[in-house]
Design a protein around this motif. Structure first.
Motif, PDB file in Angstrom:
ATOM      1  N   ILE B  51      17.274 -16.936  28.843  1.00  0.00           N
ATOM      2  CA  ILE B  51      17.012 -15.941  27.792  1.00  0.00           C
ATOM      3  C   ILE B  51      18.277 -15.799  26.938  1.00  0.00           C
ATOM      4  CG2 ILE B  51      17.791 -13.878  29.009  1.00  0.00           C
ATOM      5  CD1 ILE B  51      15.178 -12.528  28.024  1.00  0.00           C
ATOM      6  N   PHE B  52      18.142 -15.244  25.746  1.00  0.00           N
ATOM      7  CA  PHE B  52      19.344 -15.006  24.943  1.00  0.00           C
ATOM      8  C   PHE B  52      19.737 -13.536  25.014  1.00  0.00           C
ATOM      9  CE2 PHE B  52      15.675 -15.280  22.146  1.00  0.00           C
ATOM     10  CZ  PHE B  52      15.758 -14.146  21.351  1.00  0.00           C
ATOM     11  N   PRO B  53      21.037 -13.243  24.899  1.00  0.00           N
ATOM     12  CA  PRO B  53      21.519 -11.888  25.162  1.00  0.00           C
ATOM     13  C   PRO B  53      20.872 -10.815  24.294  1.00  0.00           C
ATOM     14  CG  PRO B  53      23.242 -13.276  24.220  1.00  0.00           C
ATOM     15  CD  PRO B  53      22.150 -14.179  24.624  1.00  0.00           C
ATOM     16  N   ALA B  54      20.607 -11.124  23.023  1.00  0.00           N
ATOM     17  CA  ALA B  54      20.052 -10.103  22.134  1.00  0.00           C
ATOM     18  C   ALA B  54      18.685  -9.629  22.625  1.00  0.00           C
ATOM     19  CB  ALA B  54      19.939 -10.659  20.720  1.00  0.00           C
ATOM     20  N   LEU B  55      17.897 -10.557  23.150  1.00  0.00           N
ATOM     21  CA  LEU B  55      16.556 -10.194  23.612  1.00  0.00           C
ATOM     22  C   LEU B  55      16.632  -9.415  24.926  1.00  0.00           C
ATOM     23  CD1 LEU B  55      13.590 -10.582  22.849  1.00  0.00           C
ATOM     24  CD2 LEU B  55      13.538 -12.520  24.386  1.00  0.00           C
ATOM     25  N   ALA B  58      17.606  -6.065  24.118  1.00  0.00           N
ATOM     26  CA  ALA B  58      16.511  -5.340  23.477  1.00  0.00           C
ATOM     27  C   ALA B  58      15.577  -4.766  24.544  1.00  0.00           C
ATOM     28  CB  ALA B  58      15.755  -6.264  22.536  1.00  0.00           C
ATOM     29  N   PHE B  59      15.258  -5.571  25.549  1.00  0.00           N
ATOM     30  CA  PHE B  59      14.378  -5.081  26.619  1.00  0.00           C
ATOM     31  C   PHE B  59      15.017  -3.917  27.363  1.00  0.00           C
ATOM     32  CE2 PHE B  59      12.529  -9.611  26.897  1.00  0.00           C
ATOM     33  CZ  PHE B  59      11.641  -9.310  25.887  1.00  0.00           C
TER      34      PHE B  59
END
Lengths: 110, 333
Positions: B51-55, B58-59
């Motif tokens: 996964i990428f950190p921004a997502l 966001a979660f």
């Protein structure tokens, strides 16, 4: 949610635009920025929350020829797909774990 | 190409950049892996790899501040003779987690003071402290001397509103824990309040947050580059969290081995040991996230995570609709 455009970007073909997302913040801003910045057509993409007390997020896109609105749309669609896929993989992982642990339980009982 | 962020003595060496630059949606869909490590009714730990950190962030943000729950919002004081002031008491009521499932309710319309049976849960609490008439001589414990000397969350009684009596059961509506102390009283004091719970999100007030904590961290990476033996092995073990390094006997020597990197705190203590620091490589794996959710409401944590992903999806869907309808809205401020 409402979206608007910041006034003042009057270059031809609408390749550079700043969008304003009302009632959004870092949650959507950063995730969307990450997705859009990976597109080869995009020269620049960034976001800012101009003031923490205002429920507003500015989102800037600069491209090398495509309309910025189209890129934004593509980004949102991709992010939606990403969420969908994450949900699918997560569901599989949880049901995997549950079937595994219930199997272990029955083995422990027998 | 390395996907490890090395924590060196003189600083952090980031993972190679091409790892992130080659990201595409297709690659994400092919490579994302989720593994559940621990899961029960209130806590959950799972690994998200790829996964990428921004997502991921966001979660986490959505879990804390945008997943809805029910909480007490309006308190009508009818009688408060306790030593706790009204406003403090009202705040304490708000913080009590309720069993009610927020998905069965709607948000109350702004400005609506009474609410409807679709958006409001009514409760009442009436407790009076008196001397125990059956107290026996020589008994000085509080529960022997007084009746109702503590106001507990189990004293909150649900009052069905409108059609709610037909739809819900009383045991699904009260407080999650029965033994939360709301106030303490002495004989003659009493508390009588009416409460109204509504649906809300953590952004509005932290009492609506469904999670105790929702956190993520990167998976630690520890690799021994050389054999570490005897005294040095014991020393190395001390440098890390408990059970990260184990010392085994092999042909008359004690040899250090990496046992479980997952639980390491990434303290970098090993850099204080001149003989050891060059024999071990420490860092973190850049796209291996360990996500922990602790639910404080009746929904299990996996349900909350699903909810958070759906909220993220909804944000995108709403923005897309808005974009399609957008003619020319120009923000001039």
């Amino acid at each position: 949610m409402r979206i608007a455009e910041v006034a003042g970007d009057n270059q031809p073909n609408d390749t550079s635009k700043t969008f304003v997302f009302y009632d959004e913040g870092h949650t959507l801003g950063n995730a969307l920025r990450f997705v859009i910045i990976k597109y080869p057509e995009v020269n620049f993409c960034g976001y800012t929350v101009p003031h923490p007390a205002e429920q507003k997020m500015h989102f800037r896109i600069q491209t090398n020829g495509i309309r910025a609105v189209d890129i934004l749309q593509r980004g949102l669609e991709d992010l939606e797909k990403i969420c969908e896929h994450t949900l699918k993989v997560f569901d599989e992982a949880v049901s995997d774990y549950k079937s595994k642990s219930s199997k272990e339980e029955t083995e422990a009982l027998s | 190409m390395s996907n490890i962020i090395y924590m060196r003595e003189d600083g952090v060496k980031p993972a190679s950049a091409d790892f992130e630059e080659n990201w595409t949606l297709k690659k994400y869909q092919e490579e994302l892996v989720i593994k559940v490590i621990k899961h029960d009714s209130s806590e959950m730990e799972f690994d998200i790899i790829g996964i990428f950190p921004a997502l991921c962030n966001a979660f986490r943000r959505i879990l804390i501040s945008e997943v809805p729950t029910m909480a007490i919002e309006k308190v009508t004081m009818i009688q408060n003779k306790t030593i706790i002031p009204d406003e403090i008491l009202a705040h304490r009521f708000g913080l009590i987690p309720l069993k009610a499932n927020p998905r069965l309710f709607q948000y109350r319309m702004p400005g609506d003071l009474v609410g409807t049976d679709r958006d409001t849960l009514n409760y009442e609490l009436k407790v009076k402290c008196v001397k125990n008439p059956h107290r026996r001589a020589g008994h000085y414990r509080l529960e022997d001397m007084y009746l109702n000397y503590e106001v507990l969350s189990k004293d909150i009684k649900w009052i069905p509103f409108g059609d709610q009596k037909l739809l819900y059961k009383e045991e699904d509506m009260g407080a999650i824990q029965d033994d939360i102390v709301i106030a303490k009283m002495r004989p003659g004091q009493e508390l009588h309040v009416k409460l109204a719970a509504v649906k809300g999100i953590g952004k509005d007030h932290a009492k609506f947050s469904p999670v105790g904590t929702a956190t993520y961290r990167l998976h630690p990476h520890i690799k021994l580059l050389d054999d570490v033996i005897d005294d040095q092995a014991e020393r190395l073990k001390q440098c890390f969290s408990k059970d990260v390094i184990e010392v085994v006997n092999k042909s008359g020597h004690k040899i250090a081995q990496v046992k479980n990197t997952r639980i390491d705190m990434c303290s970098r203590n090993v850099h204080n040991e001149p003989q050891l620091k060059d024999k071990v490589e420490i860092g973190r794996i850049r796209d291996h996230y360990i996500f922990t959710i602790e639910s404080v409401i009746s929904s299990p944590p996996d349900e909350l995570f699903r909810e958070s992903v759906k909220i993220m999806k909804k944000k995108c869907a709403e923005a897309l609709i808005e974009l399609k309808n957008m003619t020319i809205n120009v923000d001039v401020s």
